[in-house]
Design a protein around this motif. Sequence first.
Motif, short mmCIF file in Angstrom:
data_model
loop_
_atom_site.label_atom_id
_atom_site.label_comp_id
_atom_site.label_asym_id
_atom_site.label_seq_id
_atom_site.Cartn_x
_atom_site.Cartn_y
_atom_site.Cartn_z
N PRO A 89 46.26 37.78 30.76
CA PRO A 89 46.02 36.89 31.91
C PRO A 89 45.05 37.46 32.95
CG PRO A 89 48.36 36.94 31.39
CD PRO A 89 47.72 37.96 30.52
N TYR A 90 45.08 38.77 33.20
CA TYR A 90 44.18 39.35 34.19
C TYR A 90 42.74 39.30 33.70
CZ TYR A 90 42.17 42.18 37.83
OH TYR A 90 41.39 42.61 38.89
N ALA A 103 41.51 35.86 33.91
CA ALA A 103 41.18 35.52 35.30
C ALA A 103 39.80 36.08 35.67
CB ALA A 103 42.24 36.04 36.26
N MET A 104 39.51 37.28 35.23
CA MET A 104 38.21 37.88 35.51
C MET A 104 37.10 37.06 34.85
SD MET A 104 38.56 40.36 37.54
CE MET A 104 39.85 39.36 38.24
N ARG A 108 37.16 33.86 34.10
CA ARG A 108 37.03 32.60 34.85
C ARG A 108 36.31 32.83 36.17
NH1 ARG A 108 43.03 30.94 33.29
NH2 ARG A 108 42.57 29.61 31.51
N PHE A 109 36.63 33.94 36.84
CA PHE A 109 35.98 34.27 38.11
C PHE A 109 34.48 34.37 37.92
CE2 PHE A 109 35.61 36.14 42.27
CZ PHE A 109 34.50 36.97 42.16
N LYS A 111 32.70 31.05 37.09
CA LYS A 111 32.59 30.27 38.34
C LYS A 111 31.44 30.83 39.20
CE LYS A 111 36.38 28.22 40.98
NZ LYS A 111 36.02 28.15 42.39
N ASN A 145 37.71 42.00 47.44
CA ASN A 145 36.83 40.88 47.13
C ASN A 145 35.42 41.18 47.60
OD1 ASN A 145 35.71 38.44 46.43
ND2 ASN A 145 37.00 37.19 47.78
N LYS A 147 46.01 45.02 41.11
CA LYS A 147 44.80 44.38 40.57
C LYS A 147 44.48 43.10 41.34
CE LYS A 147 45.11 45.97 35.82
NZ LYS A 147 45.37 45.42 34.48
N PRO A 148 43.26 43.03 41.93
CA PRO A 148 42.94 41.87 42.77
C PRO A 148 42.31 40.72 41.99
CG PRO A 148 41.20 43.52 42.95
CD PRO A 148 42.17 44.03 41.93
N ILE A 149 42.65 39.49 42.43
CA ILE A 149 42.03 38.29 41.87
C ILE A 149 41.61 37.39 43.02
CG2 ILE A 149 42.32 36.28 40.34
CD1 ILE A 149 44.82 37.89 39.26
N SER A 150 40.37 36.88 42.96
CA SER A 150 39.87 35.98 44.01
C SER A 150 39.55 34.61 43.43
CB SER A 150 38.60 36.55 44.63
OG SER A 150 38.76 37.88 44.94
N GLU A 151 39.30 33.67 44.33
CA GLU A 151 39.03 32.26 44.01
C GLU A 151 40.35 31.56 43.73
OE1 GLU A 151 35.52 30.72 44.02
OE2 GLU A 151 35.99 32.38 45.37
N TYR A 197 46.12 32.08 37.01
CA TYR A 197 46.69 33.39 36.71
C TYR A 197 48.20 33.39 36.99
CZ TYR A 197 47.88 38.33 37.07
OH TYR A 197 48.47 39.55 36.90
#
Lengths: 225, 221
Positions: free
Chosen positions: A89-90, A93-94, A96-97, A100, B49, B63-67, B74
């Motif tokens: 999942p991480y 997410a990366m 998809r980030f 985008k 970010n 662990k960071p996630i943005s947007e 996620y």
Amino acid sequence: MAEEVKVFGAWGSPFSRRVELALKIKGVKYEYIEEDVYGNKSPLLLKYNPVHKKIPVFLHNGKPIAESLVIVEYIEETWKGNPILPEDPYEKAMARFWAKFVDEKCLPALWTAGFSPENERAKAAEEACECLKTLESALNGKRFFGGDTVGLVDIAANFIGYWLRLIQEATGHDLLSAEKFPALFKWSDEFVSCSVVKDSLPPRDKLLAFFKARFAGAAQTNASN
Amino acid sequence: MAAEEVKLLKTWSSRFGLRVVWALKLKGIQYDAIDEDLSNKSALLLQYNPVYKKVPVLVHNGKPISESLVILEYIDETWKQNPILPEDPLEKARERFWAKFNDEKLLPSIWGAFTKEGKEREEAIAAAVENLKFVEEELKGKKFFGGEKIGLADLAFGWLAYLICVFDEVTGFKIVDERYPLLLAWMQEFSQLPIAKDNCPPHDKLVIKYQALYEKLHPAK
């Protein structure tokens, strides 16, 4: 069971080519319908995408889906072979980030930099280069953004891999160069030489001629402003 | 069970941060909220970010996630209870399409109607009217965009439920009016949900904030 898969696209559009690339990666047979996007949009297109009235539109057994990256994710979830997204999942997410980021920041900045009037070019180029620098950092020593194989981000960045190089040739303005962005430049070579990608790109000469005409048209408009 | 560390960097009023709050509350996930001052961004935000330097940022076990939409997907994939996205790929695609429509079309057009002046404002209003028509159409026969339960698209549109009335009050102009009965009904339903009722920024504080912004953008001549 007979599957009905159709793609409504435009020969020069990186967005409909993304969908075709995803289908080719998955080995899915499809019917392609060319739309006249500058002239006459077909009634079918307007019926299947009433909200945006744009290509690409994807049709699977009669059900339409619009927006290229939404379509690509649908393709990924429907046909499981040759995955375009990681399991984790991480990592997903990366991916998809970055996809985008390509769509919302890189592409608009690059298009503006390619065709903006002389007096705005330097600023637009600077912004575009910032985007390319940031995107290059996402490669992080990998052959493709997806790792060893083409993934979602590579598909999203198809414009940068192929279209951008032709725009640069047509306009004489280099944004993506081997000197400034060695890793990203190398990626673009790897991307277009990949066999599954090669087969899904618009013809070089036709696209180059299109951009030359576009650039000449833009220069004329800018000169008369 | 290993201790999970979930942090959310946001602001008290961020409509994008709020979506993430709603998702976390929906799934019953414990988290640490860190409210940022965007005029003085913390070193932590800039570290987590670096690309956009914006909120929200979700940090899961470091662990960071943005947007926000990326974060929501996620969250849905990591914590399986109370799913935000359906199983069926076509339904999933529909949710993603509409969430995108809010972020790329509807929200910017309504924001444009609030922030712009003259011809630009007229154009923004016209775009908003078009966009609202599509949203109204999509709600036909449904309680929520997700059907019987809320999903990704509802979370994306959720800002309408508490912020539109603020804009109405500040501008004296009603943008979501009786032309959109289904949307108005949806706004009511959404605002009554426990996650929304207990987790919206205070109305009065929002009015003060947006009143000040409006006056700054449209100085009395």
